[in-house]
Design a protein around this motif. Structure first.
Motif, short mmCIF file in Angstrom:
data_model
loop_
_atom_site.label_atom_id
_atom_site.label_comp_id
_atom_site.label_asym_id
_atom_site.label_seq_id
_atom_site.Cartn_x
_atom_site.Cartn_y
_atom_site.Cartn_z
N THR A 1 18.41 -1.90 -13.18
CA THR A 1 19.56 -1.24 -13.79
C THR A 1 20.14 -0.39 -12.66
OG1 THR A 1 18.22 0.65 -14.42
CG2 THR A 1 18.45 -1.10 -16.06
N GLU A 2 21.35 0.10 -12.80
CA GLU A 2 21.93 0.91 -11.72
C GLU A 2 21.09 2.16 -11.47
OE1 GLU A 2 26.57 0.04 -11.08
OE2 GLU A 2 26.11 1.49 -12.65
N GLU A 3 20.62 2.77 -12.56
CA GLU A 3 19.81 4.00 -12.42
C GLU A 3 18.49 3.69 -11.70
OE1 GLU A 3 21.28 3.00 -15.16
OE2 GLU A 3 22.67 4.62 -15.70
N GLY A 4 17.86 2.59 -12.10
CA GLY A 4 16.60 2.18 -11.47
C GLY A 4 16.80 1.89 -9.99
N GLU A 5 17.90 1.21 -9.70
CA GLU A 5 18.22 0.86 -8.31
C GLU A 5 18.34 2.12 -7.44
OE1 GLU A 5 18.48 -1.74 -6.51
OE2 GLU A 5 19.65 -1.00 -4.82
N VAL A 6 19.07 3.09 -7.98
CA VAL A 6 19.32 4.33 -7.23
C VAL A 6 18.01 5.10 -7.00
CG1 VAL A 6 20.32 6.63 -7.56
CG2 VAL A 6 21.75 4.61 -7.82
N ILE A 7 17.23 5.27 -8.06
CA ILE A 7 15.98 6.05 -7.96
C ILE A 7 14.98 5.35 -7.03
CG2 ILE A 7 13.93 6.85 -9.26
CD1 ILE A 7 16.36 8.61 -9.76
N SER A 8 14.83 4.03 -7.20
CA SER A 8 13.90 3.27 -6.35
C SER A 8 14.30 3.38 -4.88
CB SER A 8 13.90 1.81 -6.81
OG SER A 8 13.35 0.98 -5.86
N LYS B 1 12.00 7.80 -15.68
CA LYS B 1 12.20 7.04 -16.92
C LYS B 1 13.38 6.08 -16.81
CE LYS B 1 10.02 10.60 -19.70
NZ LYS B 1 9.67 11.51 -18.60
N VAL B 2 13.44 5.34 -15.70
CA VAL B 2 14.49 4.33 -15.52
C VAL B 2 13.84 2.99 -15.24
CG1 VAL B 2 16.26 5.93 -14.71
CG2 VAL B 2 14.70 4.91 -13.06
N ARG B 3 14.60 1.91 -15.47
CA ARG B 3 14.05 0.57 -15.27
C ARG B 3 14.63 -0.08 -14.02
NH1 ARG B 3 14.73 -3.27 -20.08
NH2 ARG B 3 15.83 -1.67 -21.25
N ASN C 1 0.80 -1.22 0.00
CA ASN C 1 0.00 0.00 0.00
C ASN C 1 0.83 1.27 0.00
OD1 ASN C 1 0.88 -0.62 2.54
ND2 ASN C 1 -0.85 0.30 3.58
N LEU C 2 2.16 1.16 0.02
CA LEU C 2 2.95 2.40 0.04
C LEU C 2 4.31 2.30 -0.66
CD1 LEU C 2 3.30 5.28 0.86
CD2 LEU C 2 3.85 4.58 3.16
N LYS C 3 5.19 1.43 -0.18
CA LYS C 3 6.57 1.42 -0.70
C LYS C 3 6.61 1.01 -2.18
CE LYS C 3 7.81 2.60 3.35
NZ LYS C 3 7.33 1.80 4.41
N LEU C 4 5.82 -0.02 -2.53
CA LEU C 4 5.83 -0.49 -3.92
C LEU C 4 5.32 0.58 -4.88
CD1 LEU C 4 6.32 -2.99 -5.80
CD2 LEU C 4 3.96 -3.61 -5.38
N PRO C 5 4.09 1.15 -4.65
CA PRO C 5 3.66 2.21 -5.57
C PRO C 5 4.61 3.40 -5.60
CG PRO C 5 2.11 1.98 -3.74
CD PRO C 5 3.02 0.81 -3.69
N CYS C 6 5.20 3.72 -4.46
CA CYS C 6 6.12 4.87 -4.41
C CYS C 6 7.36 4.60 -5.27
CB CYS C 6 6.50 5.14 -2.96
SG CYS C 6 7.39 6.66 -2.75
N GLY C 7 7.93 3.40 -5.13
CA GLY C 7 9.11 3.04 -5.93
C GLY C 7 8.79 2.99 -7.41
N LEU C 8 7.65 2.38 -7.76
CA LEU C 8 7.25 2.25 -9.17
C LEU C 8 7.05 3.63 -9.80
CD1 LEU C 8 4.58 -0.64 -9.19
CD2 LEU C 8 7.04 -0.80 -9.48
N LYS C 9 6.34 4.50 -9.04
CA LYS C 9 6.06 5.85 -9.53
C LYS C 9 7.37 6.62 -9.79
CE LYS C 9 5.76 8.87 -6.45
NZ LYS C 9 6.81 9.82 -6.70
N ALA C 10 8.30 6.51 -8.85
CA ALA C 10 9.56 7.26 -8.98
C ALA C 10 10.34 6.78 -10.21
CB ALA C 10 10.39 7.08 -7.72
#
Lengths: 219, 289
Positions: A105-112, A100-102, A86-95
């Protein structure tokens, strides 16, 4: 380079994980020592198989589902702080979608990880301030009984509606299959199925939908 | 003073809060450092942080609201601790009730026995620690496998992106579907006139399965409002090139939809507001277990 960073994340994650485990186990130990009251072994032997049968199996499914979606940093943090679906997953996906990162990937890891750590700090502070400021006075009841109660009762449709809309313009064709399959499954198989289980079915439906669209060159 | 809300309990809670914040700050700092190395623009990082904080406010307040659901039986501090680490309401309620079943007690009454309280604390902890035991063994393996797949699909970027988006969309659609047609049930103890659980000769407790929540008109209306608000904001942001507003479109749409829930509740006729596919409070079955 990539291997190095992910390996470091795993090292940090495991260390904090062990710390969290010790902290968690210290809570009942501290409470028991303070109250000078220890649980009856018979009681625990009767209670724990029921709880573990249910929640330890769920935990395996959750770890397998969330790690690929959140990345290791986000996963290590989310499993300690809880409230993932109800919170962490949608927040990580939204970010990740906004930046625009997957994932994975290193970029996705950092942003998530950044999004989830900010979310964890915000949640922890809001709950702590709320409990300390309003808990003793009983005014927290306003959240479930006051004028604004409906707002918090419907926080999930508001959250996931806004999140879904983010995909409508770009991926509306991909949304059809999981939506139809999800609703049909709830209507004809099990209306009580939780989102954590249902998402396995809707993810498969979405991936099959993508494969069909890709084959038909309609992606 | 109630032992459940003594200064010592508050001290434990503050220690847990400090731990969770320290871990979050640690990962935040490390990620920001790595982001700098990767050349991710400062603006992207700033908007990720601010929009994540804004996005979190409403769900966090709703989590705060769940603390009081358990406060009646367990005091406010233990639910606060539990909802700060790992916990969620559904799990904590089940764990506490399963523990109280041993004595034939119910969560409807305040727990006054220290041994029962200690047992509940242990049950909540031991039942929820599985992910922390599994993660060190599974996380690395899973990440390596998925990482390899993601990198392979770089060859066909558009297809790879679509598969990755499909997984995200699959999750979101699971929640969307539940807001359209679903209900939740909860098992509670059946109490006798004196407020005690009913136990049969085999020592089993009589439980009743009741519908506690259901999708209906309001959940669909709020869902549709959130989608419409988000689409309008998205179009406005793109048309007027409001790049600074873009990261906040989602939390704004969410707050606006929550506001509409309040408006609908007071404006629409009561029978429409309360219309759900399954009647809340309906008893489905009574069973000894």
């Amino acid at each position: 380079m990539q291997k190095d960073y992910f390996d470091r994340v795993h090292k940090w994650g495991i260390l904090w994980n062990i710390g969290a485990l010790l902290t968690l186990l210290c809570i009942p130990v501290a409470i028991c020592s303070y109250l000078n009251a220890w649980p009856e072994i018979d009681a625990l032997l009767s209670i724990m198989p029921k709880l573990m049968g249910l929640y330890w199996l769920t935990a395996i499914v959750e770890v397998i589902t969330y790690v690929p979606l959140l990345g290791p940093g986000g996963a290590y943090l989310s499993f300690v702080t809880g409230n993932i679906t109800n919170l962490k997953l949608p927040c990580g996906l939204k970010a990740m979608e906004q930046a625009k990162v997957r994932a994975n990937t290193e970029e996705g890891e950092v942003i998530s990880t950044i999004a989830i750590s900010i979310s964890a700090i915000t949640t922890t502070v809001i709950i702590a301030v709320g409990v300390l400021a309003f808990g003793a006075t009983g005014s927290l009841q306003l959240l479930t009984e006051g004028t604004l109660a409906p707002a918090f009762e419907y926080v999930l449709p508001a959250l996931f509606g806004a999140l879904a809309a983010g995909y409508i313009l770009k991926h509306w064709k991909v949304m059809i299959a999981p939506f139809v399959v999800g609703v049909l499954f709830l209507a004809f198989v099990d209306p009580t199925m939780g989102a954590g289980t249902l998402m396995f079915i809707t993810i498969v439906a979405a991936v099959i939908g993508v494969l069909i669209l890709n084959k038909a060159n309609k992606l | 003073m109630d032992f459940k809300e003594s200064p010592f309990m508050y001290a434990i809670a503050l220690f847990v809060v400090a731990f969770v914040i320290s871990q979050s700050v640690f990962f935040l700092v490390k990620s920001l450092k790595k982001a700098k190395e990767l050349g991710i623009p400062k603006e992207t990082l700033k908007t990720t942080m601010v929009s994540s904080a804004v996005f979190t406010v409403a769900p966090a307040i709703s989590i705060l609201a769940t603390v009081i659901v358990l406060a009646n039986a367990l005091g406010i501090v233990l639910p606060w601790i539990r909802l700060t680490v790992i916990g969620n309401l559904a799990y904590e309620t089940t764990a506490a009730q399963t523990a109280l079943d041993f004595w034939g007690e119910s969560l409807k009454h305040s727990v006054g026995d220290t041994q029962q309280f200690a047992t509940i604390a242990w049950a909540m902890t031991l039942g929820s620690i599985a992910p922390l035991i599994l993660l060190p063994f599974l996380c690395k393996k899973l990440q390596k496998k998925i990482g390899a797949t993601v990198n392979k699909s770089e060859k066909s970027k558009k297809f790879g992106d679509a598969i990755s988006a499909a997984a995200f969309i699959g999750i979101v659609m699971a929640f969307v579907s539940r807001e359209i047609y679903s209900y939740t049930v909860q098992k509670t103890n059946v109490l006798d006139a004196a407020g005690n659980s009913i136990v049969n000769e085999a020592g089993q407790i009589l439980k009743v399965k009741t519908i506690t929540g259901s999708a209906g008109l309001m959940s669909i209306l709020v869902l549709v409002c959130a989608i419409v608000f988000m689409l309008i904001l998205d179009i406005i942001c793109k048309k007027f090139k409001l790049t600074k507003l873009e990261p906040f479109a989602m939390p704004i749409a969410m707050f606006a939809a929550m506001g509409m829930a309040v408006l609908f509740t007071y404006v629409l006729p009561e029978n429409l507001v309360n219309h759900t596919w399954f009647e809340i409070g309906t008893e489905l079955a009574k069973i000894y277990e």
